[in-house]
Design an enzyme around this catalytic site. Sequence first.
Site: not given
Ligand code: PLP
Length: 391
Positions: A57, A110, A182, A207
């Site tokens: 962990r 998001y 992000d 992604k």
């Molecule tokens: C821009 C963005 N940030 C964060 C996330 C969250 O990622 P996760 O689905 O891997 O938890 C997503 C998910 O679609 C996303 O598109």
Amino acid sequence: MNTQKLGTLAVHAGEDEVLEVPSVNVPVYLSTTYRFADAAAAEAYLDDPRGKWLYSRLENPTVLAAERKLAALEGAEAALCFASGMAAVTAALLAVLKQGDLLLVSDALYGESLRLCRDVLAKFGVEVRSAPIAGLAQAVEEAPSNARALLFETPANPMARVADVPAVANACRRRGLTSILDATFATPVNLRPLSYGVDLVLHSATKYLNGHSDHLAGVVAGGKALVAEVEKVRRSTGANLDPAVAYDLVRGVKTLEVRVLRQNETALQVARALEGHPKVARVSYPMLPSHPDHALAKRLLRGGGGVLAFSAKGGYEAICRVHDALRIVARASSLGGVESLASIPVISSHRHATHAELAAAGIDRGTLRLSVGLEDPEDLVADLLQALERA
Ligand SMILES: Cc1ncc(COP(=O)(O)O)c(C=O)c1O
């Protein structure tokens, strides 16, 4: 091993010999815990854990390989892997915020990140305020003195809006806010946020970084001191990445540049084919001159990425017919994989958004988001054009 007892042999025999194999690929260390040669070694870990091992962990060699690779790609002093993108967003925010702080967020964010801020962090006394992506630097300059951090995205989901990353990062530095970007849609191939002065860059590695739509993962990268604070949250919340997934992430990242450069080209080709189509109202892709952030995108991004959005003139009913008629492009949420995926934001990523939030993000009900994969670009264009006949 000085025994012939089956139980002891079953647990211990044979494993020492394979620990030092010079494999080309990083091994998957499925061990949750690590041996200390003696008490002095355990004490040495307490004195300085770097390069030593206690419990997965906290640290795991396969996960560390992924973290070192991602830190190198971001030009970061340190990186941390997480069990999902949301785990990464959560740890980054918990590391920098405390009760009474104000968190600024971009209105092009998001949906789940927005809910985390509004519904979860707000319960712990964090005030959350959103600002338009085009006005983030000004919002930072004008923010009250309890403003502690800014969370934003570039390109942002789903209209591929682009923030003025250097101006926003500079404003955050001046005002003492931690800037958290992000960059899931950009990947380190198209944008290196730390080079523009951003404090923490994060990704849903689910992604493009992993790239094959088969694992959830997340990453946070930045300076050593800040990443060490994020690590404290990761260890306490138990959000570390599984080593088997870290192996696949390492493998996926090896082909990242090739995939993303191809996806940049394909998305531009598709965007150009859709723009001007009699049944298409508008196409949103940052490398098209018609995009509101085209000049910024040209200045900051190596490519526009693999995601574009377009709207049908006939609105929601028409885009549903286009969506349903696709033959090669899969009808699925998510993005960044080798296969092309289509989703309608108002019934997928933005299903919980209010009318005001949709309007602020520039999303209408007739919008379809397309994540281009690695199929032949001509086949993708042909698939979209035949689907548009139903619009
Ligand atoms: C821009 C963005 N940030 C964060 C996330 C969250 O990622 P996760 O689905 O891997 O938890 C997503 C998910 O679609 C996303 O598109």
